[in-house]
Design a protein around this motif. Structure first.
Motif, short mmCIF file in Angstrom:
data_model
loop_
_atom_site.label_atom_id
_atom_site.label_comp_id
_atom_site.label_asym_id
_atom_site.label_seq_id
_atom_site.Cartn_x
_atom_site.Cartn_y
_atom_site.Cartn_z
N GLU A 10 0.83 -1.20 0.00
CA GLU A 10 0.00 0.00 0.00
C GLU A 10 0.86 1.25 0.00
OE1 GLU A 10 -3.31 0.01 2.69
OE2 GLU A 10 -3.39 -2.18 2.78
N ASP A 11 1.93 1.25 0.79
CA ASP A 11 2.82 2.41 0.83
C ASP A 11 3.45 2.66 -0.54
OD1 ASP A 11 2.26 2.74 3.50
OD2 ASP A 11 4.10 1.76 4.21
N HIS A 12 3.78 1.59 -1.24
CA HIS A 12 4.47 1.75 -2.53
C HIS A 12 3.59 2.47 -3.54
CE1 HIS A 12 7.34 0.90 -5.71
NE2 HIS A 12 6.35 0.42 -6.45
N PHE A 13 2.29 2.16 -3.57
CA PHE A 13 1.40 2.77 -4.56
C PHE A 13 0.73 4.05 -4.04
CE2 PHE A 13 1.68 -1.66 -6.05
CZ PHE A 13 2.10 -1.42 -7.35
N ASP A 14 1.11 4.47 -2.84
CA ASP A 14 0.58 5.71 -2.27
C ASP A 14 1.53 6.86 -2.59
OD1 ASP A 14 -1.01 7.43 -0.85
OD2 ASP A 14 -0.57 6.59 1.12
N ARG A 15 1.06 8.10 -2.38
CA ARG A 15 1.95 9.26 -2.52
C ARG A 15 2.92 9.29 -1.34
NH1 ARG A 15 -0.03 13.24 -6.13
NH2 ARG A 15 2.02 14.20 -5.85
N SER A 16 4.14 9.77 -1.59
CA SER A 16 5.13 9.94 -0.54
C SER A 16 5.53 11.42 -0.52
CB SER A 16 6.36 9.05 -0.78
OG SER A 16 7.35 9.29 0.20
N VAL A 17 4.83 12.20 0.29
CA VAL A 17 5.01 13.65 0.27
C VAL A 17 6.44 14.03 0.63
CG1 VAL A 17 4.23 15.81 1.29
CG2 VAL A 17 2.57 14.01 0.82
N GLU A 18 6.99 13.36 1.65
CA GLU A 18 8.34 13.71 2.09
C GLU A 18 9.37 13.42 1.00
OE1 GLU A 18 6.30 11.62 3.53
OE2 GLU A 18 5.83 12.34 5.57
N LEU A 19 9.25 12.26 0.36
CA LEU A 19 10.19 11.90 -0.70
C LEU A 19 10.05 12.85 -1.89
CD1 LEU A 19 12.30 10.06 -2.00
CD2 LEU A 19 10.43 8.52 -2.67
N GLN B 214 9.00 15.92 -1.86
CA GLN B 214 9.54 17.24 -1.50
C GLN B 214 11.07 17.23 -1.54
OE1 GLN B 214 7.62 20.11 -0.87
NE2 GLN B 214 9.69 20.94 -1.23
N LEU B 215 11.67 16.13 -1.07
CA LEU B 215 13.13 16.01 -1.11
C LEU B 215 13.64 16.06 -2.55
CD1 LEU B 215 15.88 15.38 0.25
CD2 LEU B 215 15.31 12.96 0.01
N THR C 100 12.10 17.35 -5.11
CA THR C 100 11.84 18.70 -5.63
C THR C 100 12.94 19.65 -5.20
OG1 THR C 100 9.44 18.33 -5.61
CG2 THR C 100 10.20 20.62 -5.65
N ASP C 101 13.31 19.59 -3.91
CA ASP C 101 14.36 20.47 -3.39
C ASP C 101 15.70 20.21 -4.07
OD1 ASP C 101 12.46 21.52 -1.71
OD2 ASP C 101 13.09 20.36 0.06
N LYS C 102 15.95 18.95 -4.44
CA LYS C 102 17.21 18.59 -5.09
C LYS C 102 17.18 18.88 -6.60
CE LYS C 102 19.16 14.70 -4.05
NZ LYS C 102 19.33 13.24 -3.81
N GLY C 103 16.01 19.20 -7.11
CA GLY C 103 15.88 19.42 -8.54
C GLY C 103 16.00 18.14 -9.35
N ASP C 104 15.71 17.01 -8.73
CA ASP C 104 15.81 15.71 -9.41
C ASP C 104 14.47 15.39 -10.05
OD1 ASP C 104 16.46 13.17 -10.26
OD2 ASP C 104 17.51 12.63 -8.41
#
Length: 304
Positions: free
Chosen positions: A64-73, A75-76, A78-82
């Motif tokens: 379930e976690d795999h197919f869910d959104r991971s907001v923290e990941l 955002q990380l 996005t911050d790295k520009g990856d």
């Protein structure tokens, strides 16, 4: 009747892969860099499936976690520009509507399908087993869907296997050929003795089922392993439904990700085909196999 929904049974304990599956679902074991269940979900989406129900059990939260959104990941990244990896992880949660229901007891594949009845309703649906990974270049599920929509009967995928291996599968007794490679079933037998098997055509983990399968499952008594087998329910339809059941003879590439040797074969072949890592990996394989051959020659002929 358009096929819009799919059911993916994923409640098994994965004992063939202990100790790796002691604390993680077998469906999350990676093939290169994607868990095996993601290949299965992507296959369903590629065949036009819009709605996916994954049947889980205890200890399967990682799916379930795999197919869910991971907001923290996200955002990380996005911050790295990856942006490439950001798109990759968002695609996992955006590619389909994924729902979950628990199979509360390990009562067999047929039982796992039966718990999907309320979600599926009176619609045809696909069933994809997570252990069976079909090569990404194949169109097996799309072909099954097309066959169902053309004939209105449940259709299962089947492959030729060695006669000694048929005891591990449901075995199709084919009747007349409806279309090239598509057969009406005369019978289907769960895990027959090789000497008694009506053919070497083995049912593999892809089905498109008419909703009448749920009535057949209710009429099915526990069979092999004291479990409710989907093969036995299909046999009810073969013998009692006007529509019958069709078998599609698949000749493409399939991996049994629940078997250690096939899991390794899948990993090697999928990696070798990748544009990003394939050339370097294939070069390594050539060196590795060459070294093994030279070591074997240096040891001389094996003594018995």
């Amino acid at each position: 009747m358009k096929v819009r929904k799919a059911v993916i049974p994923a409640a098994g304990l994965g004992t063939r892969f202990l100790p790796a599956t002691k604390a993680q679902p077998k469906e999350m074991l990676p093939l290169v860099d994607k868990p095996s269940i993601q290949y299965v979900v992507e296959e369903a989406v590629g065949a036009g499936i819009e709605d996916i129900l994954i049947v889980t059990g205890r200890g399967k939260q990682a799916i379930e976690d795999h197919f869910d959104r991971s907001v923290e990941l996200e955002q990380l990244l996005t911050d790295k520009g990856d942006d490439d990896k950001l798109e990759l992880v968002r695609h996992i949660s955006d590619m389909a509507q994924v729902h979950y229901i628990r199979q509360k007891a390990p009562l067999g594949l047929g039982h796992a399908v039966s718990v999907a009845e309320q979600h599926v309703g009176n619609e045809p649906f696909a069933v994809l087993l997570g252990d069976d990974v079909i090569d990404e270049g194949e169109k097996l599920l799309s072909d099954l869907v097309t066959s169902f929509e053309r004939h209105g009967a449940s259709v299962v995928a089947a492959m030729e296997v060695e006669r000694s291996q048929i005891k591990a599968y449901g075995c199709v007794d084919p009747a007349d050929e409806v279309e090239p490679g598509l057969f009406r079933m005369a019978d289907v037998v769960e895990k027959p003795d090789p000497e008694e098997a009506p053919s070497t055509l083995a049912v593999i983990g892809r089905y498109v089922l008419h909703p009448e399968i749920f009535d057949a499952l209710r009429a099915t008594e526990p069979g092999a392993g004291n479990e409710i087998q989907i093969t036995d329910a299909l046999r009810h339809l073969v013998q009692g439904s006007e529509r019958g059941v069709l078998a599609y003879a698949f000749t493409g590439t399939r991996y049994d990700a629940g078997d250690k040797n096939d899991y390794l074969r899948a990993t090697v072949e999928l990696a070798a085909r990748r544009d990003d890592i394939g050339p370097e990996f294939v070069a390594f394989l050539r060196r590795f196999v060459g070294d093994l051959d030279r070591q074997a020659e240096a040891r001389g002929p094996a003594r018995h």
